[in-house]
Write an enzyme that holds these catalytic residues in place. Structure first.
Site, PDB file in Angstrom:
ATOM      1  N   HIS A   1       0.795  -9.081  -4.790  1.00 23.91           N
ATOM      2  CA  HIS A   1       0.187 -10.213  -3.976  1.00 23.91           C
ATOM      3  C   HIS A   1      -1.286 -10.363  -4.074  1.00 23.91           C
ATOM      4  CE1 HIS A   1       4.175  -9.907  -1.997  1.00 23.91           C
ATOM      5  NE2 HIS A   1       3.833  -8.569  -1.594  1.00 23.91           N
TER       6      HIS A   1
ATOM      7  N   ASP B   1      11.684  -1.860  -1.954  1.00 23.06           N
ATOM      8  CA  ASP B   1      12.101  -2.597  -0.570  1.00 23.06           C
ATOM      9  C   ASP B   1      13.105  -3.505  -0.745  1.00 23.06           C
ATOM     10  OD1 ASP B   1      10.554  -4.461  -2.287  1.00 23.06           O
ATOM     11  OD2 ASP B   1       8.929  -4.589  -0.694  1.00 23.06           O
TER      12      ASP B   1
HETATM   13  C1  FKS Z   1       5.657  -7.162   8.775  1.00 23.00           C
HETATM   14  C2  FKS Z   1       5.112  -8.128   7.920  1.00 23.00           C
HETATM   15  C3  FKS Z   1       4.860  -7.687   6.707  1.00 23.00           C
HETATM   16  C4  FKS Z   1       3.555  -7.737   4.762  1.00 23.00           C
HETATM   17  C5  FKS Z   1       4.542  -7.305   3.681  1.00 23.00           C
HETATM   18  C6  FKS Z   1       3.968  -6.761   2.207  1.00 23.00           C
HETATM   19  C7  FKS Z   1       4.810  -6.417   1.337  1.00 23.00           C
HETATM   20  C8  FKS Z   1       3.994  -5.667   0.198  1.00 23.00           C
HETATM   21  C9  FKS Z   1       4.838  -5.326  -1.058  1.00 23.00           C
HETATM   22  C10 FKS Z   1       4.086  -4.713  -1.955  1.00 23.00           C
HETATM   23  F1  FKS Z   1       4.908  -4.382  -3.373  1.00 23.00           F
HETATM   24  F2  FKS Z   1       2.901  -5.313  -2.288  1.00 23.00           F
HETATM   25  F3  FKS Z   1       3.754  -3.516  -1.568  1.00 23.00           F
HETATM   26  N1  FKS Z   1       4.154  -8.470   5.654  1.00 23.00           N
HETATM   27  N2  FKS Z   1       7.023  -7.075   9.147  1.00 23.00           N
HETATM   28  O1  FKS Z   1       6.120  -4.781  -0.829  1.00 23.00           O
HETATM   29  O2  FKS Z   1       5.347  -6.843  -1.772  1.00 23.00           O
HETATM   30 ZN    ZN Z   2       7.667  -5.870  -1.180  1.00 20.23          ZN
END
Ligand code: FKS
Ligand code: ZN
Length: 684
Positions: free
Chosen positions: A137, A267
């Protein structure tokens, strides 16, 4: 030549964490790395890898992607007070800083680059870097979504600069869109970026318009950005595999990368609280395997997300174990893709048809159809819409994904013998193969049967011995004592019949018979569904009788690389996966016209089926192919085919037609949503 799998990990990267309360960031914990590594150790996988130390990235390396101002700003974070860190964090979205994160972020890049160095120099074949913080990101001048520096984007630039890598494929199977990677390479045709991600019509983080399927890249880079939005949660193994078969792999093979980088976020697996998807950890064994024959096997997997510690650890193990070459488990729970997935696939293929020859004849989306674009209220994927399999319908209540249960992936035991060969006198046994010599006692019962069935008239001692060996080999494969094998025979047609008959009378209840080249194939054996016969040749089929007989006709037979590859990826593999055989019989007819590297690709790819139980039959005079075939059977990646030209238009068209016709029987061949459902255009 033995070449290993690298594992790059350092405990140092567990030494930072969220220091204040932030619900958005609370899932990104040090334990993610700890449990992943522990599982690799516990399963004896870490020990089998080549362990490579991490290093800190240099400023110059960070600057391959990020701005000087941003780097300088992050450099100050180790000296900030808690209050200052919180304030610094506030300017970015869904990310946190810690006094030690800058150090870790440099290690995460350094680990990734160590992996790239070792793969590019050939010290190892492939590998995985377990890193924190993740990267996909983060942007030119911004941290975002737990990411500080863009590990994988930097790695791609680094490979181009240091090794002159011409084409890099980035596969982002994390459940979030790596918009940072997209921005970085949007106008760059030398990097093909593929990402699937939970999208829900822009209702899911990072809620960007540019994460949709119609962001295909810009200027010279048009076509080199492939986004597959998931508009519902609950996607399963077949949804993921369908996207690989009908979107990613055809484009990837056409692109012909010389390096594959995987933004390996888990994930997207079942149980993850962020992704809410239902694909099981074993699917990553298949995704990994399907990529392992690209770029001559040069594959670097780099950890991104993954927040259910159980699911994460299992998925990491599946990935690494596949990189190590262990047999891939039987694919589980393959129905067809769901309507919503099909709609996404349809949209992506249609958006990219002008850029990729392999998609040239993909079905159009009506231009007036805005239904996938509507900002809808997020909906749960219900069992009812799933193709094939019946599911219990969930009520509207929020699904508790973390309470999901799934069986632990099976153990994946490698048989004592990897590859056995039965070759005529005078043909040397290739390195690493176990030779099945004719001196081994033939089973008298088998001998009798063979005599009865195949040698009523003539009594050809040599041929009989070969067939005996073949039967013995099959038996040992069934007992899982041998993984795969290669037999050279006087007469492939007869040997093929013999093998099929043997399989039919034994425990083996499903055989995938792949015939390459012209020549009579035993079409009559497909009636009972115990054999699925796919023949790729230049001869026009005489009309199709059974769903288990699939004649694929290419105008120039197997000699057109692009057409043949397309048939394998878009037709043979999905059929094979859905059929789920316990044995693959791969038969090369004489004068097939197939070039060796394509044959090796085919041999390699088919080993994702039947736990790697492939028996290859070739004609005695194809001695020159013994070495290359054995090498593929032994798990050596096939040489890269390079960028593929356009297949013959008539072949693409006829493959599309064939796929279309078979779709009713084989759900994994579908690439379009059913008209009138799932929001497709009613006016059409
Ligand atoms: C709360 C909302 C969370 C952020 C999600 C970030 C995902 C990060 C990711 C990485 F690979 F970069 F770690 N919003 N429920 O998993 O894409
Ligand atoms: Zn992710």
């Amino acid at each position: 030549m033995m070449m290993g799998t690298a594992l790059i990990y350092d405990e140092q990267m567990t030494k930072y964490k969220l220091l204040w309360v932030d619900p958005a960031c609370k899932v990104e914990v040090p334990e993610r790395l700890i449990v992943s590594h522990e599982a690799l150790v516990r399963n004896g996988l870490a020990d089998r890898c080549v362990s490579i130390p991490v290093r800190e990235a240099t400023d110059a390396e960070v600057l391959l992607v990020h701005s000087e101002e941003y780097l300088e700003a992050v450099k100050r974070t180790p000296y900030m007070s808690l209050g200052d860190l919180m304030e610094f964090t506030l300017q970015y979205g869904d990310v946190y800083f810690h006094p030690n994160i800058y150090h870790c972020a440099k290690l995460a890049i350094g680990a990734t680059l160590q992996l790239v160095d070792n793969v590019m120099t050939g010290r190892v074949r492939n590998g995985m870097a377990l890193v924190r913080p993740p990267g996909h990101h983060s942007q030119h001048s911004a941290a975002n979504g737990f990411c500080v520096f863009n590990n994988v984007a930097i790695a791609a630039q680094y490979a181009k600069q240091k090794y002159g890598t011409k084409r890099v494929l980035i596969v982002d199977w994390d459940v979030h869109h790596g918009q940072g990677v997209q921005y970085c390479f949007e106008d760059d045709p030398s990097v093909l970026y593929f990402s699937w991600h939970r999208y829900e019509h822009q209702n899911f983080w990072p809620m960007l318009k540019e994460s949709d399927y119609d962001s295909v890249g810009k200027d010279k880079g048009a076509g080199f950005n492939i986004n597959v939005p998931w508009n519902k949660v609950g996607m399963e193994n077949s949804d993921y595999l369908a996207v690989f078969f009908h979107v990613l792999l055809p484009a990837a093979y056409e692109f012909g990368p010389d390096l594959v980088l995987v933004s390996a976020g888990f994930d997207s697996a079942i149980g993850d609280p962020e992704g809410k998807m239902c694909a099981t950890p074993d699917v990553f064994a298949h995704l990994t395997h399907l990529l392992m024959n690209l770029a001559g096997g040069k594959l670097c997997a780099v950890l991104e997300g993954g927040y259910n510690l159980t699911s994460l650890a299992q998925s990491v193990c599946q990935t690494v174990q596949t990189l190590l070459g262990d047999p891939v488990p039987r694919p589980t729970e393959l129905g067809g893709p769901c309507e919503s997935a099909l709609e996404s696939i349809h949209c992506v293929r249609s958006a990219h048809k002008q850029y990729w020859s392999c998609l040239k004849h993909a079905a159009d989306r009506p231009t007036s159809d805005l239904s996938t674009k509507l900002f809808k209220v997020a909906e749960q994927k219900s069992g009812e819409e799933r193709n094939g399999v019946e599911h219990k319908e969930k009520e509207n209540e929020e699904m508790n994904t973390e309470a999901a249960v799934w069986p632990e992936p099976p153990k994946r035991l490698a048989p004592p013998v990897h590859t056995a060969s039965a070759l005529p006198g005078g043909v040397a046994c290739p390195d690493g193969c176990k030779c099945f010599s004719s001196s081994e006692d033939p089973n008298p019962f088998v001998l009798g049967e063979l005599r009865e069935n195949f040698f009523k008239e003539s009594e050809d001692k040599d041929a009989l011995t070969t067939l005996c060996n073949l039967s013995a080999l099959l038996e040992r494969m069934e007992k899982n004592e041998i993984r795969n094998g290669l037999v050279l025979v006087r007469d492939v047609s007869m040997a093929m019949m013999c093998a099929v008959q043997h399989a039919a009378t034994s425990l083996t209840n499903r055989v995938l018979l792949v015939c390459v080249g012209d020549g009579a194939a035993p079409t009559h054996i497909t009636e009972d569904g115990k054999t699925l016969l796919v023949q790729i040749s230049s001869k026009e089929p005489e009309g199709q009788k059974s769903k288990y007989y699939v004649p694929v006709c290419l105008r120039k037979g197997c000699s057109d690389m692009a057409g043949f590859t397309q048939a394998v990826l878009g037709l043979l593999l999905p059929l094979g996966y859905e059929y789920d055989p316990n044995l693959v019989l791969l038969v090369r007819m004489p004068d097939s016209g197939l070039c060796e590297s394509v044959w090796q690709q085919l041999t390699g790819l088919l080993q994702g089926l039947a736990q790697g139980h492939t028996l290859v039959l070739m004609q005695e005079d194809e001695k020159a192919s013994v070495g290359p075939t054995a090498s593929s059977l032994l798990g050596t990646p096939a040489p890269s085919l390079g960028p593929l030209g356009a297949p013959l238009p008539e072949d693409v068209e006829s493959l599309e037609r064939l796929r279309h016709r078979l779709q009713a029987d084989w759900k994994l061949l579908q690439t379009t949503a059913a008209p009138g459902s799932g929001g497709s255009d009613q006016r059409d």
